[in-house]
Design a protein around this motif. Structure first.
Motif, PDB file in Angstrom:
ATOM      1  N   LEU A 178      83.725  89.456  85.858  1.00  0.00           N
ATOM      2  CA  LEU A 178      83.046  88.358  84.643  1.00  0.00           C
ATOM      3  C   LEU A 178      82.307  87.306  85.772  1.00  0.00           C
ATOM      4  CD1 LEU A 178      86.029  87.755  82.060  1.00  0.00           C
ATOM      5  CD2 LEU A 178      84.508  88.728  81.618  1.00  0.00           C
ATOM      6  N   TRP A 179      82.601  87.044  86.528  1.00  0.00           N
ATOM      7  CA  TRP A 179      82.187  86.054  87.497  1.00  0.00           C
ATOM      8  C   TRP A 179      80.765  86.596  88.262  1.00  0.00           C
ATOM      9  CZ3 TRP A 179      80.566  86.086  92.581  1.00  0.00           C
ATOM     10  CH2 TRP A 179      80.258  85.072  93.158  1.00  0.00           C
TER      11      TRP A 179
ATOM     12  N   HIS B   3      64.397  89.550  95.965  1.00  0.00           N
ATOM     13  CA  HIS B   3      65.438  90.084  96.771  1.00  0.00           C
ATOM     14  C   HIS B   3      66.944  89.830  96.768  1.00  0.00           C
ATOM     15  CE1 HIS B   3      66.335  91.576 100.941  1.00  0.00           C
ATOM     16  NE2 HIS B   3      66.320  90.922 100.865  1.00  0.00           N
ATOM     17  N   LEU B   4      66.887  88.261  96.494  1.00  0.00           N
ATOM     18  CA  LEU B   4      68.290  87.988  96.743  1.00  0.00           C
ATOM     19  C   LEU B   4      69.052  88.673  95.272  1.00  0.00           C
ATOM     20  CD1 LEU B   4      66.789  84.370  96.577  1.00  0.00           C
ATOM     21  CD2 LEU B   4      68.555  85.227  98.366  1.00  0.00           C
ATOM     22  N   MET B   5      68.604  88.781  94.450  1.00  0.00           N
ATOM     23  CA  MET B   5      69.185  90.097  93.282  1.00  0.00           C
ATOM     24  C   MET B   5      68.882  90.810  93.179  1.00  0.00           C
ATOM     25  SD  MET B   5      69.123  87.235  90.872  1.00  0.00           S
ATOM     26  CE  MET B   5      70.660  87.802  90.566  1.00  0.00           C
ATOM     27  N   GLU B   6      68.601  91.735  94.621  1.00  0.00           N
ATOM     28  CA  GLU B   6      68.641  93.245  94.615  1.00  0.00           C
ATOM     29  C   GLU B   6      70.220  92.749  95.804  1.00  0.00           C
ATOM     30  OE1 GLU B   6      65.269  93.766  96.909  1.00  0.00           O
ATOM     31  OE2 GLU B   6      64.829  94.911  94.670  1.00  0.00           O
ATOM     32  N   THR B   7      70.118  91.103  96.968  1.00  0.00           N
ATOM     33  CA  THR B   7      71.128  91.044  97.019  1.00  0.00           C
ATOM     34  C   THR B   7      72.758  91.380  96.782  1.00  0.00           C
ATOM     35  OG1 THR B   7      70.836  90.298  98.917  1.00  0.00           O
ATOM     36  CG2 THR B   7      72.736  89.276  98.735  1.00  0.00           C
ATOM     37  N   VAL B   8      72.664  90.571  94.932  1.00  0.00           N
ATOM     38  CA  VAL B   8      73.656  90.684  94.136  1.00  0.00           C
ATOM     39  C   VAL B   8      73.824  92.242  93.618  1.00  0.00           C
ATOM     40  CG1 VAL B   8      74.901  89.971  92.120  1.00  0.00           C
ATOM     41  CG2 VAL B   8      73.446  88.803  94.115  1.00  0.00           C
ATOM     42  N   GLU B   9      73.026  92.868  92.856  1.00  0.00           N
ATOM     43  CA  GLU B   9      73.274  94.022  92.878  1.00  0.00           C
ATOM     44  C   GLU B   9      73.576  94.895  93.398  1.00  0.00           C
ATOM     45  OE1 GLU B   9      70.804  95.516  89.433  1.00  0.00           O
ATOM     46  OE2 GLU B   9      70.461  92.956  89.338  1.00  0.00           O
TER      47      GLU B   9
ATOM     48  N   ARG C 132      85.903  98.972  94.399  1.00  0.00           N
ATOM     49  CA  ARG C 132      86.359  98.525  95.644  1.00  0.00           C
ATOM     50  C   ARG C 132      86.420  97.415  95.308  1.00  0.00           C
ATOM     51  NH1 ARG C 132      80.864  97.279 100.321  1.00  0.00           N
ATOM     52  NH2 ARG C 132      82.812  96.002 101.563  1.00  0.00           N
ATOM     53  N   ALA C 133      87.213  96.674  96.007  1.00  0.00           N
ATOM     54  CA  ALA C 133      87.650  95.721  95.642  1.00  0.00           C
ATOM     55  C   ALA C 133      87.072  93.980  96.467  1.00  0.00           C
ATOM     56  CB  ALA C 133      89.223  95.311  96.486  1.00  0.00           C
ATOM     57  N   PRO C 134      86.901  93.426  95.827  1.00  0.00           N
ATOM     58  CA  PRO C 134      86.144  92.345  96.211  1.00  0.00           C
ATOM     59  C   PRO C 134      86.797  91.035  97.282  1.00  0.00           C
ATOM     60  CG  PRO C 134      86.504  91.408  93.970  1.00  0.00           C
ATOM     61  CD  PRO C 134      86.709  92.944  94.064  1.00  0.00           C
ATOM     62  N   ASP C 135      85.846  90.892  98.192  1.00  0.00           N
ATOM     63  CA  ASP C 135      86.639  90.009  99.025  1.00  0.00           C
ATOM     64  C   ASP C 135      86.421  89.126  99.176  1.00  0.00           C
ATOM     65  OD1 ASP C 135      84.250  90.455 101.145  1.00  0.00           O
ATOM     66  OD2 ASP C 135      85.309  92.405 102.241  1.00  0.00           O
ATOM     67  N   GLN C 136      85.905  87.732 100.043  1.00  0.00           N
ATOM     68  CA  GLN C 136      85.753  86.369 100.143  1.00  0.00           C
ATOM     69  C   GLN C 136      84.276  86.824 100.888  1.00  0.00           C
ATOM     70  OE1 GLN C 136      86.687  84.178  99.054  1.00  0.00           O
ATOM     71  NE2 GLN C 136      85.017  82.940  99.914  1.00  0.00           N
TER      72      GLN C 136
ATOM     73  N   CYS D 185      77.531  86.820  97.490  1.00  0.00           N
ATOM     74  CA  CYS D 185      76.740  87.119  95.479  1.00  0.00           C
ATOM     75  C   CYS D 185      76.305  85.087  95.436  1.00  0.00           C
ATOM     76  CB  CYS D 185      77.793  87.715  95.013  1.00  0.00           C
ATOM     77  SG  CYS D 185      77.367  89.143  95.225  1.00  0.00           S
ATOM     78  N   ASP D 186      77.267  84.802  95.733  1.00  0.00           N
ATOM     79  CA  ASP D 186      77.513  82.841  94.800  1.00  0.00           C
ATOM     80  C   ASP D 186      76.192  82.457  95.614  1.00  0.00           C
ATOM     81  OD1 ASP D 186      78.239  80.879  93.697  1.00  0.00           O
ATOM     82  OD2 ASP D 186      78.513  80.363  95.388  1.00  0.00           O
ATOM     83  N   ALA D 187      75.701  83.074  97.349  1.00  0.00           N
ATOM     84  CA  ALA D 187      74.660  82.209  97.986  1.00  0.00           C
ATOM     85  C   ALA D 187      73.030  83.045  97.220  1.00  0.00           C
ATOM     86  CB  ALA D 187      75.381  82.356  99.517  1.00  0.00           C
ATOM     87  N   ALA D 188      73.646  84.035  96.928  1.00  0.00           N
ATOM     88  CA  ALA D 188      72.352  84.596  96.357  1.00  0.00           C
ATOM     89  C   ALA D 188      71.804  84.288  95.581  1.00  0.00           C
ATOM     90  CB  ALA D 188      72.104  86.195  96.900  1.00  0.00           C
ATOM     91  N   VAL D 189      72.871  84.089  94.215  1.00  0.00           N
ATOM     92  CA  VAL D 189      72.535  83.304  92.930  1.00  0.00           C
ATOM     93  C   VAL D 189      72.348  81.748  93.323  1.00  0.00           C
ATOM     94  CG1 VAL D 189      73.528  83.107  91.011  1.00  0.00           C
ATOM     95  CG2 VAL D 189      74.057  85.246  91.628  1.00  0.00           C
TER      96      VAL D 189
END
Length: 153
Positions: free
Chosen positions: A28-29, A104-110, A121-125, A131-135
C-alpha cells in the motif's frame, strides 16, 4: 487530468502514505508513492506543455475515459494526455531536463514493483529508502518547476 487535479491527488496520496508503515504495509505504501510520483510527472508534463492537461482519464496508451454531457464516461482515442506509468506510453516530444529527471526517479521506484509487489520479494530497508528518496525527489522537482513558473510571470 488537469494540473490542479494531479496536485490534489498527490496531497491525498502523500497523506495516506504517511499513515503506512513502509515495511509492514509495503504494498500500500509503495502504490501510494508510485501513484503520487506518476501524478507529479503528469503535472510537470502538462506545465511544460509536453502533454495536454484535460479532463480525460487514461485507461490504456492512447485510450482515455472522457466525460460525456450526461455525466458518464466513454472510452475514446485521444492525443497524449496523462501517462499511466513512465514510458507508457512513450513520449516522443522533447522533455525538459527536470521532467526527464522526474521520469528517471519514477523508473527507480518502478523497478521494485514486480519483484516486491507481484513476485514475492520481501522489501528491505534499502528498497524502502530508495523508493522514498526517489518519490520525495520527484515531488521536490515538481515543486521547483511550479515555483519557477510563478516567478516567470
Amino acid at each position: 487530468m488537469n494540473v490542479e487535479s494531479h496536485l490534489e491527488k498527490i496531497a491525498r496520496l502523500e497523506s495516506l502514505r504517511e499513515r503506512f508503515d513502509p515495511l509492514q504495509d509495503f504494498e500500500l505504501w509503495f502504490w501510494a508513492g508510485m501513484t503520487a510520483g506518476t501524478h507529479a510527472v503528469n503535472a510537470a508534463l502538462h506545465l511544460a506543455e509536453v502533454t495536454a492537461g484535460t479532463d480525460a482519464y487514461p485507461m490504456q496508451p492512447g485510450v482515455y475515459q472522457v466525460p460525456q454531457s450526461d455525466g458518464t464516461l466513454a472510452a475514446r482515442f485521444c492525443a497524449l494526455g496523462d501517462v499511466l506509468h513512465v514510458g507508457r506510453p512513450k513520449i516522443e516530444a522533447p522533455v525538459p531536463e527536470d521532467v526527464a529527471s522526474m521520469m528517471h526517479l519514477m523508473e527507480t521506484v518502478e523497478q521494485y514493483r514486480d519483484p516486491c509487489v507481484r513476485e514475492g520479494r520481501a522489501p528491505d530497508q534499502a528498497i524502502i529508502e530508495a523508493c522514498d528518496a526517489a518519490v520525495r525527489a520527484c515531488l521536490r522537482l515538481l515543486n521547483e518547476r511550479m515555483k519557477g513558473m510563478q516567478h516567470a510571470h
